[in-house]
Design a protein around this motif. Structure first.
Motif, PDB file in Angstrom:
ATOM      1  N   LEU A   2       9.154  19.977  41.018  1.00  0.00           N
ATOM      2  CA  LEU A   2       9.745  18.877  40.257  1.00  0.00           C
ATOM      3  C   LEU A   2       8.723  18.338  39.261  1.00  0.00           C
ATOM      4  N   LYS A   3       9.205  17.907  38.130  1.00  0.00           N
ATOM      5  CA  LYS A   3       8.328  17.272  37.143  1.00  0.00           C
ATOM      6  C   LYS A   3       8.672  15.786  37.131  1.00  0.00           C
ATOM      7  N   ARG A   4       7.683  14.965  37.513  1.00  0.00           N
ATOM      8  CA  ARG A   4       7.897  13.517  37.550  1.00  0.00           C
ATOM      9  C   ARG A   4       7.947  12.948  36.137  1.00  0.00           C
ATOM     10  N   LYS A   5       8.364  11.710  36.046  1.00  0.00           N
ATOM     11  CA  LYS A   5       8.461  11.044  34.738  1.00  0.00           C
ATOM     12  C   LYS A   5       7.106  10.945  34.029  1.00  0.00           C
ATOM     13  N   ASP A   6       6.003  10.955  34.806  1.00  0.00           N
ATOM     14  CA  ASP A   6       4.666  10.912  34.213  1.00  0.00           C
ATOM     15  C   ASP A   6       4.124  12.324  33.921  1.00  0.00           C
ATOM     16  N   ASP A   7       5.023  13.317  33.932  1.00  0.00           N
ATOM     17  CA  ASP A   7       4.719  14.726  33.629  1.00  0.00           C
ATOM     18  C   ASP A   7       3.872  15.437  34.685  1.00  0.00           C
ATOM     19  N   VAL A   8       3.688  14.832  35.827  1.00  0.00           N
ATOM     20  CA  VAL A   8       2.967  15.482  36.922  1.00  0.00           C
ATOM     21  C   VAL A   8       3.941  16.387  37.678  1.00  0.00           C
ATOM     22  N   ILE A   9       3.501  17.610  37.972  1.00  0.00           N
ATOM     23  CA  ILE A   9       4.306  18.543  38.762  1.00  0.00           C
ATOM     24  C   ILE A   9       4.088  18.211  40.240  1.00  0.00           C
ATOM     25  N   THR A  10       5.191  18.131  40.989  1.00  0.00           N
ATOM     26  CA  THR A  10       5.084  17.767  42.398  1.00  0.00           C
ATOM     27  C   THR A  10       5.951  18.676  43.272  1.00  0.00           C
ATOM     28  N   TRP A  11       5.480  18.834  44.487  1.00  0.00           N
ATOM     29  CA  TRP A  11       6.231  19.557  45.513  1.00  0.00           C
ATOM     30  C   TRP A  11       6.616  18.583  46.623  1.00  0.00           C
ATOM     31  N   ASP A  12       6.719  17.317  46.283  1.00  0.00           N
ATOM     32  CA  ASP A  12       7.049  16.249  47.221  1.00  0.00           C
ATOM     33  C   ASP A  12       8.539  16.324  47.574  1.00  0.00           C
ATOM     34  N   LEU A  13       8.821  16.654  48.817  1.00  0.00           N
ATOM     35  CA  LEU A  13      10.212  16.833  49.266  1.00  0.00           C
ATOM     36  C   LEU A  13      10.987  15.527  49.315  1.00  0.00           C
ATOM     37  N   GLU A  14      10.278  14.392  49.277  1.00  0.00           N
ATOM     38  CA  GLU A  14      10.948  13.091  49.391  1.00  0.00           C
ATOM     39  C   GLU A  14      11.042  12.349  48.053  1.00  0.00           C
ATOM     40  N   TYR A  15      10.457  12.873  47.017  1.00  0.00           N
ATOM     41  CA  TYR A  15      10.437  12.221  45.711  1.00  0.00           C
ATOM     42  C   TYR A  15      11.865  11.977  45.209  1.00  0.00           C
ATOM     43  N   ASP A  16      12.120  10.762  44.721  1.00  0.00           N
ATOM     44  CA  ASP A  16      13.433  10.365  44.195  1.00  0.00           C
ATOM     45  C   ASP A  16      13.259   9.799  42.784  1.00  0.00           C
ATOM     46  N   GLY A  17      12.989  10.688  41.848  1.00  0.00           N
ATOM     47  CA  GLY A  17      12.724  10.274  40.475  1.00  0.00           C
ATOM     48  C   GLY A  17      13.937   9.730  39.740  1.00  0.00           C
ATOM     49  N   ASN A  18      15.134  10.121  40.155  1.00  0.00           N
ATOM     50  CA  ASN A  18      16.332   9.609  39.483  1.00  0.00           C
ATOM     51  C   ASN A  18      16.874   8.347  40.168  1.00  0.00           C
ATOM     52  N   ASN A  19      16.143   7.885  41.179  1.00  0.00           N
ATOM     53  CA  ASN A  19      16.424   6.611  41.857  1.00  0.00           C
ATOM     54  C   ASN A  19      17.862   6.464  42.351  1.00  0.00           C
ATOM     55  N   ASN A  20      18.397   7.522  42.938  1.00  0.00           N
ATOM     56  CA  ASN A  20      19.751   7.434  43.480  1.00  0.00           C
ATOM     57  C   ASN A  20      19.760   7.374  45.015  1.00  0.00           C
ATOM     58  N   GLY A  21      18.569   7.187  45.596  1.00  0.00           N
ATOM     59  CA  GLY A  21      18.479   7.083  47.051  1.00  0.00           C
ATOM     60  C   GLY A  21      18.503   8.427  47.767  1.00  0.00           C
ATOM     61  N   LYS A  22      18.441   9.535  47.015  1.00  0.00           N
ATOM     62  CA  LYS A  22      18.438  10.882  47.598  1.00  0.00           C
ATOM     63  C   LYS A  22      17.194  11.622  47.151  1.00  0.00           C
ATOM     64  N   SER A  23      16.713  12.491  48.012  1.00  0.00           N
ATOM     65  CA  SER A  23      15.581  13.344  47.666  1.00  0.00           C
ATOM     66  C   SER A  23      15.981  14.274  46.517  1.00  0.00           C
ATOM     67  N   ASP A  24      15.222  14.224  45.410  1.00  0.00           N
ATOM     68  CA  ASP A  24      15.502  15.135  44.294  1.00  0.00           C
ATOM     69  C   ASP A  24      15.412  16.589  44.754  1.00  0.00           C
ATOM     70  N   TRP A  25      14.448  16.853  45.627  1.00  0.00           N
ATOM     71  CA  TRP A  25      14.244  18.213  46.120  1.00  0.00           C
ATOM     72  C   TRP A  25      15.514  18.737  46.782  1.00  0.00           C
ATOM     73  N   LEU A  26      16.072  17.919  47.671  1.00  0.00           N
ATOM     74  CA  LEU A  26      17.280  18.349  48.388  1.00  0.00           C
ATOM     75  C   LEU A  26      18.498  18.381  47.472  1.00  0.00           C
ATOM     76  N   GLU A  27      18.487  17.569  46.421  1.00  0.00           N
ATOM     77  CA  GLU A  27      19.563  17.669  45.431  1.00  0.00           C
ATOM     78  C   GLU A  27      19.495  19.016  44.710  1.00  0.00           C
ATOM     79  N   ILE A  28      18.283  19.467  44.396  1.00  0.00           N
ATOM     80  CA  ILE A  28      18.091  20.781  43.762  1.00  0.00           C
ATOM     81  C   ILE A  28      18.561  21.882  44.704  1.00  0.00           C
ATOM     82  N   VAL A  29      18.184  21.780  45.968  1.00  0.00           N
ATOM     83  CA  VAL A  29      18.588  22.783  46.954  1.00  0.00           C
ATOM     84  C   VAL A  29      20.111  22.867  47.045  1.00  0.00           C
ATOM     85  N   LYS A  30      20.759  21.711  47.046  1.00  0.00           N
ATOM     86  CA  LYS A  30      22.227  21.685  47.125  1.00  0.00           C
ATOM     87  C   LYS A  30      22.849  22.380  45.906  1.00  0.00           C
ATOM     88  N   ILE A  31      22.329  22.101  44.728  1.00  0.00           N
ATOM     89  CA  ILE A  31      22.821  22.760  43.514  1.00  0.00           C
ATOM     90  C   ILE A  31      22.587  24.268  43.617  1.00  0.00           C
TER      91      ILE A  31
END
Length: 184
Positions: A112-141
């Motif tokens: 994932l690329k955070r808003k500050d342009d840092v690449i992360t492998w953080d499974l819990e990161y929620d950059g879109n602030n919807n209360g869901k892990s972005d990582w798991l949203e990607i996996v679902k897609i």
């Protein structure tokens, strides 16, 4: 003389029957030629297309997904396999060259690329602030597009890994069986 002729006819008929039962399981001429086929050197066209859809669908959700690896050469795979075995770093793969779906253009890794342009492998990161892990949203897609996720594996969790095996095992790929070039 009559008995020997009958025996020969029975033996021939048995041979025809056995051959007709066994022949569907023998390699066909097309598959034998594929053994000589050149190894892929890029992502399979279907995987490429689904990767691009994954990126677009993630963007629609406000998630910036980065593909960190796609096709990987056998040589590069062997280098990664040595990591953590020949040095003090962590083991990153259990697959030697030719044993990874990356080597056949059928796998991608992401981060994932955070808003500050840092690449992360953080499974819990929620950059879109919807209360869901972005990582798991990607996996679902990815799963909705037909990818399998390395995070579902039992023995070696590979969270950044997505693959499409088209029902083929590594052994079949090593023997020259290739998936179709287009979506079925």
């Amino acid at each position: 003389m009559r008995n020997s002729t009958s025996i020969i006819i029975v033996v021939i008929m048995l041979g025809v029957i056995v051959f007709s039962l066994v022949s569907p399981f023998m390699p066909q001429e097309e598959e034998q030629h594929q053994k000589d086929a050149k190894m892929p050197d890029k992502l399979h066209p279907v995987v490429e297309k689904k990767k691009n859809k994954l990126i677009r669908r993630a963007e629609d959700k406000g998630i910036n997904v980065v593909i960190t690896e796609g096709f990987r050469s056998v040589e590069k795979q062997n280098e990664l396999y040595q990591q953590g075995r020949s040095d003090e770093s962590n083991i990153v793969t259990n697959a030697k060259g030719g044993e990874s779906y990356h080597n056949y253009g059928l796998a991608i890794d992401f981060a994932l690329k955070r808003k500050d342009d840092v690449i992360t492998w953080d499974l819990e990161y929620d950059g879109n602030n919807n209360g869901k892990s972005d990582w798991l949203e990607i996996v679902k897609i990815a799963k909705s597009l037909g990818f399998q996720w390395g995070g579902d594996w039992q023995h070696f969790k590979d969270y950044p890994h997505l693959q499409m095996d088209f029902g083929l095992t590594i052994r079949e790929l090593q023997n020259g069986r290739w998936p179709p070039k287009e979506d079925a």
